[in-house]
Design a protein around this motif. Sequence first.
Motif, PDB file in Angstrom:
ATOM      1  N   GLU A   1       0.809  -1.216   0.000  1.00  0.00           N
ATOM      2  CA  GLU A   1       0.000   0.000   0.000  1.00  0.00           C
ATOM      3  C   GLU A   1       0.847   1.272   0.000  1.00  0.00           C
ATOM      4  O   GLU A   1       0.361   2.355  -0.277  1.00  0.00           O
ATOM      5  CB  GLU A   1      -0.921   0.012   1.221  1.00  0.00           C
ATOM      6  CG  GLU A   1      -2.008  -1.045   1.190  1.00  0.00           C
ATOM      7  CD  GLU A   1      -2.832  -1.020   2.464  1.00  0.00           C
ATOM      8  OE1 GLU A   1      -2.221  -1.054   3.556  1.00  0.00           O
ATOM      9  OE2 GLU A   1      -4.053  -0.963   2.380  1.00  0.00           O
ATOM     10  N   ASN A   2       2.123   1.134   0.336  1.00  0.00           N
ATOM     11  CA  ASN A   2       2.976   2.312   0.472  1.00  0.00           C
ATOM     12  C   ASN A   2       3.457   2.785  -0.898  1.00  0.00           C
ATOM     13  O   ASN A   2       4.616   2.640  -1.276  1.00  0.00           O
ATOM     14  CB  ASN A   2       4.168   1.983   1.378  1.00  0.00           C
ATOM     15  CG  ASN A   2       4.952   3.225   1.761  1.00  0.00           C
ATOM     16  OD1 ASN A   2       4.442   4.336   1.664  1.00  0.00           O
ATOM     17  ND2 ASN A   2       6.189   3.028   2.180  1.00  0.00           N
ATOM     18  N   ILE A   3       2.542   3.337  -1.679  1.00  0.00           N
ATOM     19  CA  ILE A   3       2.819   3.795  -3.033  1.00  0.00           C
ATOM     20  C   ILE A   3       3.175   5.269  -2.978  1.00  0.00           C
ATOM     21  O   ILE A   3       2.352   6.116  -2.635  1.00  0.00           O
ATOM     22  CB  ILE A   3       1.603   3.565  -3.941  1.00  0.00           C
ATOM     23  CG1 ILE A   3       1.190   2.087  -3.904  1.00  0.00           C
ATOM     24  CG2 ILE A   3       1.911   3.990  -5.369  1.00  0.00           C
ATOM     25  CD1 ILE A   3      -0.114   1.798  -4.608  1.00  0.00           C
ATOM     26  N   ASN A   4       4.411   5.594  -3.318  1.00  0.00           N
ATOM     27  CA  ASN A   4       4.888   6.969  -3.155  1.00  0.00           C
ATOM     28  C   ASN A   4       4.143   7.974  -4.014  1.00  0.00           C
ATOM     29  O   ASN A   4       4.009   9.141  -3.645  1.00  0.00           O
ATOM     30  CB  ASN A   4       6.395   7.027  -3.466  1.00  0.00           C
ATOM     31  CG  ASN A   4       7.212   6.273  -2.433  1.00  0.00           C
ATOM     32  OD1 ASN A   4       6.813   6.201  -1.275  1.00  0.00           O
ATOM     33  ND2 ASN A   4       8.336   5.710  -2.848  1.00  0.00           N
ATOM     34  N   TRP A   5       3.690   7.545  -5.198  1.00  0.00           N
ATOM     35  CA  TRP A   5       3.062   8.502  -6.104  1.00  0.00           C
ATOM     36  C   TRP A   5       1.602   8.774  -5.757  1.00  0.00           C
ATOM     37  O   TRP A   5       0.968   9.625  -6.367  1.00  0.00           O
ATOM     38  CB  TRP A   5       3.161   8.015  -7.561  1.00  0.00           C
ATOM     39  CG  TRP A   5       2.704   6.605  -7.810  1.00  0.00           C
ATOM     40  CD1 TRP A   5       3.491   5.501  -7.896  1.00  0.00           C
ATOM     41  CD2 TRP A   5       1.356   6.146  -7.989  1.00  0.00           C
ATOM     42  NE1 TRP A   5       2.737   4.365  -8.126  1.00  0.00           N
ATOM     43  CE2 TRP A   5       1.418   4.731  -8.192  1.00  0.00           C
ATOM     44  CE3 TRP A   5       0.102   6.763  -8.002  1.00  0.00           C
ATOM     45  CZ2 TRP A   5       0.289   3.956  -8.406  1.00  0.00           C
ATOM     46  CZ3 TRP A   5      -1.025   5.982  -8.216  1.00  0.00           C
ATOM     47  CH2 TRP A   5      -0.931   4.601  -8.414  1.00  0.00           C
ATOM     48  N   ARG A   6       1.062   8.062  -4.780  1.00  0.00           N
ATOM     49  CA  ARG A   6      -0.346   8.251  -4.425  1.00  0.00           C
ATOM     50  C   ARG A   6      -0.453   9.003  -3.098  1.00  0.00           C
ATOM     51  O   ARG A   6      -0.129   8.447  -2.035  1.00  0.00           O
ATOM     52  CB  ARG A   6      -1.041   6.895  -4.310  1.00  0.00           C
ATOM     53  CG  ARG A   6      -2.560   7.016  -4.273  1.00  0.00           C
ATOM     54  CD  ARG A   6      -3.209   5.656  -4.183  1.00  0.00           C
ATOM     55  NE  ARG A   6      -4.644   5.738  -4.351  1.00  0.00           N
ATOM     56  CZ  ARG A   6      -5.490   4.769  -4.006  1.00  0.00           C
ATOM     57  NH1 ARG A   6      -5.021   3.641  -3.489  1.00  0.00           N
ATOM     58  NH2 ARG A   6      -6.775   4.930  -4.188  1.00  0.00           N
ATOM     59  N   PRO A   7      -0.919  10.246  -3.112  1.00  0.00           N
ATOM     60  CA  PRO A   7      -1.024  11.023  -1.863  1.00  0.00           C
ATOM     61  C   PRO A   7      -1.925  10.338  -0.840  1.00  0.00           C
ATOM     62  O   PRO A   7      -2.885   9.644  -1.187  1.00  0.00           O
ATOM     63  CB  PRO A   7      -1.622  12.350  -2.324  1.00  0.00           C
ATOM     64  CG  PRO A   7      -1.282  12.448  -3.775  1.00  0.00           C
ATOM     65  CD  PRO A   7      -1.310  11.039  -4.287  1.00  0.00           C
ATOM     66  N   HIS A   8      -1.623  10.545   0.413  1.00  0.00           N
ATOM     67  CA  HIS A   8      -2.337   9.868   1.510  1.00  0.00           C
ATOM     68  C   HIS A   8      -3.840  10.157   1.471  1.00  0.00           C
ATOM     69  O   HIS A   8      -4.658   9.250   1.619  1.00  0.00           O
ATOM     70  CB  HIS A   8      -1.762  10.309   2.857  1.00  0.00           C
ATOM     71  CG  HIS A   8      -0.352   9.883   3.075  1.00  0.00           C
ATOM     72  ND1 HIS A   8      -0.019   8.618   3.498  1.00  0.00           N
ATOM     73  CD2 HIS A   8       0.820  10.552   2.931  1.00  0.00           C
ATOM     74  CE1 HIS A   8       1.291   8.525   3.607  1.00  0.00           C
ATOM     75  NE2 HIS A   8       1.831   9.688   3.272  1.00  0.00           N
ATOM     76  N   PHE A   9      -4.204  11.424   1.310  1.00  0.00           N
ATOM     77  CA  PHE A   9      -5.624  11.770   1.360  1.00  0.00           C
ATOM     78  C   PHE A   9      -6.366  11.286   0.102  1.00  0.00           C
ATOM     79  O   PHE A   9      -7.557  11.004   0.155  1.00  0.00           O
ATOM     80  CB  PHE A   9      -5.800  13.280   1.531  1.00  0.00           C
ATOM     81  CG  PHE A   9      -5.176  13.820   2.795  1.00  0.00           C
ATOM     82  CD1 PHE A   9      -5.227  13.087   3.981  1.00  0.00           C
ATOM     83  CD2 PHE A   9      -4.528  15.048   2.805  1.00  0.00           C
ATOM     84  CE1 PHE A   9      -4.643  13.576   5.154  1.00  0.00           C
ATOM     85  CE2 PHE A   9      -3.955  15.547   3.969  1.00  0.00           C
ATOM     86  CZ  PHE A   9      -4.002  14.806   5.138  1.00  0.00           C
ATOM     87  N   THR A  10      -5.644  11.170  -1.008  1.00  0.00           N
ATOM     88  CA  THR A  10      -6.243  10.600  -2.214  1.00  0.00           C
ATOM     89  C   THR A  10      -6.550   9.122  -2.008  1.00  0.00           C
ATOM     90  O   THR A  10      -7.576   8.612  -2.462  1.00  0.00           O
ATOM     91  CB  THR A  10      -5.303  10.786  -3.424  1.00  0.00           C
ATOM     92  OG1 THR A  10      -5.102  12.183  -3.649  1.00  0.00           O
ATOM     93  CG2 THR A  10      -5.888  10.158  -4.677  1.00  0.00           C
TER      94      THR A  10
END
Length: 456
Positions: A18-27
């Motif tokens: 789940e720790n995908i750097n390109w995906r912002p946390h709130f998104t």
Amino acid sequence: MMYSEGDYERPVPTTDIENINWRPHFTRDYGRIVHSASFRRQQGKTQVFPGHESDFFRNRLTHSLEVAQIAEGIADRLNYFYSENLPEPISGRLCAAAGLVHDIGHPPFGHNGERALDAKMKQYGGFEGNAQTLRILSRLDKKALFDKPLAGDDRAGMNLCYRTLAAVLKYDRAIPKRRKNDSGLSKGYYASEKPIVDTIKAKVLRGKPIPKGEIKTVECAIMDIADDIAYSVYDLEDSLKAGFLTPAIILAADDKHLQAVAKDVEKQVGRPVDGSELMSVFVDLFKDIIPEKTDDQNGAIVNFAKAVQGSHALSADGYTRTKLSSQLVHEFITGVVFEYDADYPALSKVYLKPETRFKVEVLKQYTYKSIIYSPRVKLGEFRGTQLVTDIFEALEGSKGELLMPNDVRERFQMSENKGFRARTICDFVAGMTDRYAMEFWARLRSDGAESMFKDI
């Protein structure tokens, strides 16, 4: 900084996948909400008018989508006009996420269903829509489990960021575990969720001492304003479309009704309000269809015809209604003010200008008083109250667990504690859509109208 690492933390640490750097946390949180069953179920819950009456009317889901869009619009405007005051932009996506879930805790049949469940839960921590929202997000939704149970419960709900959870904390107070049977609805969060709320506060306040008074994050304040705007504008639009209200009906309101609405507005704006001040809002709103005064008899007849025609247009002409709604939403969004708090950035103030707040409250309270309390709407609500009460009492009765779905029954049987079992029933009933509740009740009370082959 508006946001810190603590804001992005979750009750359950994310996995490497789940720790995908390109995906912002709130998104990521926004996505979890959209794909959840709890979010979808809002399509089956009434906003003002029952969905089966017309596909045009809003339900809890479409209302929440509108609140999300307005909230994101408010954030966009504040970021543009207050850029010099902000160390970084307010997250519009986080504001939208809060808008999507702000009503997710509402039970079937709206506020009457809410009161029916609260009546059954007064000795076990109560029931309230906002409290149930936090419970769904932090406990009930089937996304994540704690490795070590928190406060005796291993469920972690959607496992959203702490700052996202903070954005739905409208009322920063625990509901008493026991209340008198004649007490009114108590707004807040359930005492069982206090450990979660305490952690939320510690994270968003960055370990600083909790300031006096109730806390409300900037995103929660934006969502709350967006909800008021949506209520004030779109409930009025639905009422005009349904023909429950017309400009003629509104402008001809009697003094008794206006005074009743004025009292409700007074409570919200904190100052005296009279009927004439309230009516001036509608005179300004409908000024384009109010003809000029004339002493000429023929001219008066023509003016009367024009007034009737203009009044009818708001019910019959979608272009006219949409234009009015768009103008109001734009006006109200531009009336939002921002004050940055350098000591507690998360608690920066967002509010409506006094004149804008007054207009929003007049539209909201007038529509509520005129429609929600009308006999035609009340009849359906009364039925909903009885349905919710009957279902709860059947489930809490002898062998009532045999009427529950397997997963609910298993949880119910985990403990003999009455409060635990009551909360399990409450969670199940609160999650029902209006239609599901009616079908469930029919299987309890009708003489065979519902099939035994349909799953519970």
